[in-house]
Every structure is written in C-alpha cells, then in structure tokens.
Write an enzyme that holds these catalytic residues in place. Structure first.
Site, short mmCIF file in Angstrom:
data_model
loop_
_atom_site.label_atom_id
_atom_site.label_comp_id
_atom_site.label_asym_id
_atom_site.label_seq_id
_atom_site.Cartn_x
_atom_site.Cartn_y
_atom_site.Cartn_z
CG ASP A 64 -1.05 -4.82 -6.83
OD1 ASP A 64 -0.58 -4.93 -5.70
OD2 ASP A 64 -1.87 -3.96 -7.17
CB THR A 97 -5.84 -5.57 -3.00
OG1 THR A 97 -4.69 -6.13 -3.63
CG2 THR A 97 -5.59 -4.11 -2.78
CB THR A 98 -4.52 -10.75 -2.94
OG1 THR A 98 -3.81 -9.97 -3.88
CG2 THR A 98 -4.82 -12.09 -3.54
#
Ligand SMILES: Nc1ncnc2c1ncn2[C@@H]1O[C@H](COP(=O)(O)OP(=O)(O)OP(=O)(O)O)[C@@H](O)[C@H]1O
Ligand SMILES: [Mg+2]
Length: 534
Positions: A64, A97-98
């Site tokens: 994550d 998010t990445t």
C-alpha cells in the site's frame, strides 16, 4: 549575500543553507523522483511488496503506497510534499496512492528535460494546468455512469482495488463483504447519499484463516457479560442502552441520618436496595432482555438482572454505545425512569462468543443496521494487518463510487486514452505550452508502462500496441491483460476503477509538481541539532 560597494551584507543567519535557481530545482526534483521510485515497483497486480522496519524493530509488510510512504521517514522538504500527495489521495478516496505518486514523479522528471532545453518553468506550470483541466473534461466523457445500487459492478471495482494486494484467494469474498457493508450503512438524505466509513467497525483477531473473515449485521463489543448466571445468548433481543450507572445512588450532598436502633439501619439499606431494584426492574417491565450500560453495574443490580435472565454488559465505550444505537435502532437513555419500550433496540441474536482468547459480545441479525462490524481473521498478525489495509481500499472504492457513480476501465486503458486525446488537444494550443501539455500526456503513460514493467513484459512494445488499439473507437477500453501480456478490453475483464480515484490522483499530482517546479530558491535555517553541536 548582497554586495554594497564591496561590503557584503548578510541577510541570513549563520549556518543557513541556500540553494538557488536551477540548482534548487534539480535538487527538489531529484528528491521527489526518489520518492516515486521507492514505490514504483509496488504498482499493479504483479507489483512487489515492501518490508518496512521501524525504529523499534516492528515489521510491516505491505503493498500500500500510503502506508509505505507514511512509515518511511522522509527528510527532504520536496520529498515530504510528494508524501503529502499520497496522504491526500488516501484521505479523499482511499485508493490510487501509488499511482498519484508515480505520476507526480514522472511529471517532474519530464519537466526537468524541458527545463534543460531552456523552457521556463512558468510555461511548464501553465501547460500542466491546462492539461489538468482538459483531462478532467475528457474523464467526464470517458466515464461510464452506473447505478449506485449495481452490486455486480461495485464488486468488480472492489476486486480491482484488491488485485494488487498481498493476499489473494479471498478477493471475491472480501469484495462481497465490502459491498454489503457500505450499502448497508449508506443513508439517503434527499438526493444525496451519505456514507460514513466510521460506522463500519473493523475487529481484527489472529487465529483461524482469512476465509473465516465475516460481516456481522450488527456490532461486536469487546466486553464480557457481567455475571456468570446470566444467559450466554438470547434470541429476539430487546436492547436497552443506558448511559448512567446501575448502582445504589449516592446522595449529591452530605446528609446525616441519625440511627437509633439496629432495625433502622437495616430498613435504611433495604430502602436503598428497593430504590435500585425499582429502577432496574423498570427495564424488564418495558421488555428489555439485554442491557448495555456505559457506566458501572453494581453487585445488587447484577443479581437482580441475572435473576430476570437479562444479559448485561457494563462500561461500554461511548463510541460503541452510539454504534449499538445505530445498529439496533435503540435510543441511548440517561434517566431510567424516562425509558419506554419504544426506546429499546432490536437484534435477532445477542450472544457471547470466544474469539481467540477473548470473549466478545455479538449483537447480530439486526434488521436494518446503520452500523456494522467486520471481523477479520487470519493466522498471523502481518496478514491480519494487510487484510485490513486491503479491506480499507475496497471499502473506500465502493464508497467513492456510490457517492460519485462514474467509472473507468483500469489496467492503464484510461491513461492511454487520455494521453492520446490530450496530445490532439496540445496541437490545437501550439507554442511552447504545447510542449508542456505533450509531456503531461507522456507522463500519464507512466502508469501503463509501470504496470507492464512490474508484470515482467516489455513496456516499449506493449505501449506501442496499446496506442494503436486506441486509434479505433472500439479499442478505447484496451488496457493490459496482466496474465497474457497483451492488450485486452478492460470492461470485458471487469478491471474497473472509480473515476474519482483518477481525478483526485491527477489533481494532486499536478498541484504538487507545479508547486515544486515554481520553487527556485531553497533557504534552510541551520538545523537545531547542528546548532547544538557547535
Ligand atoms: N487485473 C488487472 N489487470 C490490469 N491492471 C490491473 C488489474 N487490477 C488492477 N490493475 C491496475 O493496477 C493499478 C493499481 O495498482 P495499485 O493498487 O498497486 O496502486 P494504487 O491503487 O495506485 O495505490 P494503492 O492501492 O497502494 O493506494 C491500477 O492502474 C489498476 O487499473
Ligand atoms: Mg490500489
């Protein structure tokens, strides 16, 4: 340092560091790129995981982006700004998010090349803004509207969000749980749908397997029944929620009672006990067979309730009381003399169960609970934790889609299509800004490129193939089939993403990269630790 007829004028304190012009820019861009590089290999279903060890030696294994960047201690100010992008993305939409960080890194990487060719950062900055606005319009056109109660599509979105996570094999089970949980707590307020993910309580317990993870139509309370003689389970529960204590009441002021004979003291104590008994029996009179009390329940009250066969739990947290109220549709009552049967909540079943080493109370089979619990089970702690993060992404994606019911094909398909249309738009702008919009389009392609690279295929060939697919209207949803390494229709494969995730990702990535590009002067005060060494 300025010069005045040969005498230097110092405007900064001693020890302050200053970087100016291209040097400052280069340094900032390098730091931001380094952050993006750190998470690059984790993107997509074939992405790798990171093992993070904190200063206390605690280990986290995760894929994550937000968790990785939150855990590593970033020092450089520009790098910190990139970490903020991941945080914002996580707070606003919970997934992507990445991608947002990798995209921001690439926007800066390509901008650097233009700066080398003497294009002024302001022009790049303006071009990026135009490109962002255009992209948002294009996303509107590309998005597919869905019905917010289309469970099948919501499940596919949840599965896509979990594809890239460490744990496989339970994705469809987790997706079902996420869709059920979020739709259950959704509240319609006029034309708006309100979803508060805090109403989904997540309880983690090691032991058993991930397959034993389940959703409860109700709430789990991490407490025990107060008295061993009380029943361990009750069907068709009528629940009273009391925020005051069930104890012999102490007078609020100092009172003196003169007692002359031993009989009188007995009578006095009896009277006190009677008062308590009447209060407690009021609960059973109105039909309550389960009582949750936010404060204490003394021995006398416990005995009475046990005799009446009422399950009682004491010292329940205020937040849990509120969840219980939402789950069972009960009212929290402070003064017992005011309580009526209409204030009681309902649950099909209330029971105490042993989970791992602890007893917990399950309030389940509620008819239309507005708060639910998910119990995550897995053999070891690391897996339980990653399962929670994975569930967080799935819940967030389902929430985002119900609130804004537009979706896009994933697997890089939307980024390739946006890049194509953006390049056409750039040509209509012309001039130097055209260059900036074009590199913005190229930067979007970093997402499919990285997905391909991480899956072990050749990005150059595949991106060319994808671009040619996108030349036709029919190929608009072509993305990467991770298993074959060939272009495929992502809508057919069910690889879907909420539009809001992509919109948020490009928005914050553009903002942060523009901000970093506009900095041409970094003045850093001497750090405290340096000062103290002197
Ligand atoms: N089956 C699949 N085939 C192709 N691409 C997929 C598939 N499943 C997911 N993806 C793609 O993987 C990317 C998401 O990867 P990942 O979840 O690792 O990163 P993220 O969502 O950007 O960040 P994070 O989940 O860490 O917040 C998206 O571009 C998505 O379309
Ligand atoms: Mg994701």
């Amino acid at each position: 340092m300025a010069q005045l007829s040969g005498v230097p004028i110092l405007i900064l304190k001693e020890g302050a560091e200053r970087k100016q012009g291209k040097n400052a820019q280069k340094n900032n861009i390098a730091a931001a790129k380094a952050v993006a590089e750190a998470v690059r290999t984790t993107l997509g279903p074939k992405g790798m995981d990171k093992m993070l060890v904190d200063s206390l030696g605690d280990v986290t294994i995760t894929n994550d982006g937000a968790t990785i960047l939150d855990t590593i201690d970033v020092e450089h100010p520009a790098a910190k700004m990139i970490v903020e992008v991941a945080k914002t993305q996580d707070e606003k939409v919970g997934d992507g998010t990445t991608s947002s960080v990798i995209f921001a890194g690439e926007l800066l990487n390509l901008a650097e090349e233009l700066i080398e060719q003497s294009v002024h950062p302001t022009i790049i900055f303006r071009g990026y803004r135009k490109a962002l606005l255009k992209c948002k319009d294009l996303i509107k056109d590309l998005s597919i509207k869905i019905e917010p109660d289309d469970k099948e599509t919501l499940t596919k979105l949840a599965i896509t969000s979990m594809n890239s996570k460490l744990i496989t094999g339970v994705k469809s089970q987790f997706a079902d749980i996420a869709v059920r949980a979020v739709t259950q707590i959704t509240e319609d307020r006029g034309s708006r749908r309100i979803i508060d993910l805090d109403q989904i309580q997540i309880i983690k317990k090691e032991g058993k397997s991930l397959l034993d993870t389940k959703i409860i139509d109700g709430i789990i309370i991490d407490k025990e029944i107060v008295h061993p003689m009380m029943p361990k389970s009750i069907l068709d529960a009528k629940i009273a929620l009391i925020s005051s204590s069930l104890e012999v009441e102490k007078t609020e002021f100092d009172a003196e009672i003169r007692i002359q004979t031993p009989g009188q003291i007995n009578k006095f104590l009896e009277e006190e006990a009677n008062l308590l008994k009447n209060r407690v029996l009021k609960l059973t009179e109105i039909g309550a067979n389960v009582v949750f009390c936010q404060k204490g329940v003394d021995d006398k009250a416990q005995n009475i309730l046990a005799k009446e066969g009422v399950i009682t739990v004491r010292r329940v947290k205020r937040s849990d009381m509120e969840k219980l109220a939402r789950a069972s549709n009960a009212k929290i009552i402070n003064n017992i003399s005011d309580i009526t049967s209409g204030d009681l909540g309902k649950a099909g079943r209330v029971e105490e169960k042993k989970i791992g080493d602890d007893n917990m109370i399950f309030i389940s089979e509620c008819s239309d609970p507005k708060a639910v619990s998910i119990l995550i089970r897995a053999g070891i702690e690391h897996v339980v934790d990653e399962a929670e993060r994975m569930l967080h992404d799935a819940l967030s994606v389902v929430k985002a889609t119900i609130e804004f019911p537009y979706i896009l094909p994933g697997g890089g398909a939307s980024e390739i299509e946006l890049a194509k249309q953006l390049k056409a738009y750039a040509r209509s702008i012309g001039g130097r800004e055209q260059l900036a919009i074009e590199i913005y389009a190229n930067a979007l392609e970093i997402i499919p490129k990285t997905l391909v690279e991480n899956a072990g295929y050749n990005p150059v060939d595949l991106i060319v193939e994808l671009r040619s697919k996108h030349e036709t209207e029919a190929g608009k949803s072509s993305g990467i089939n991770i298993d074959t390494g060939k272009p495929d229709n992502m809508l057919d494969l069910g690889v879907l993403e909420p539009s809001s995730v992509l919109i948020q990702a490009i928005q914050s990535a553009t903002e942060v990269s523009s901000m970093i590009l506009k900095i041409d002067d970094v003045i850093a005060a001497s750090s405290l630790s340096k000062g103290s060494q002197d």
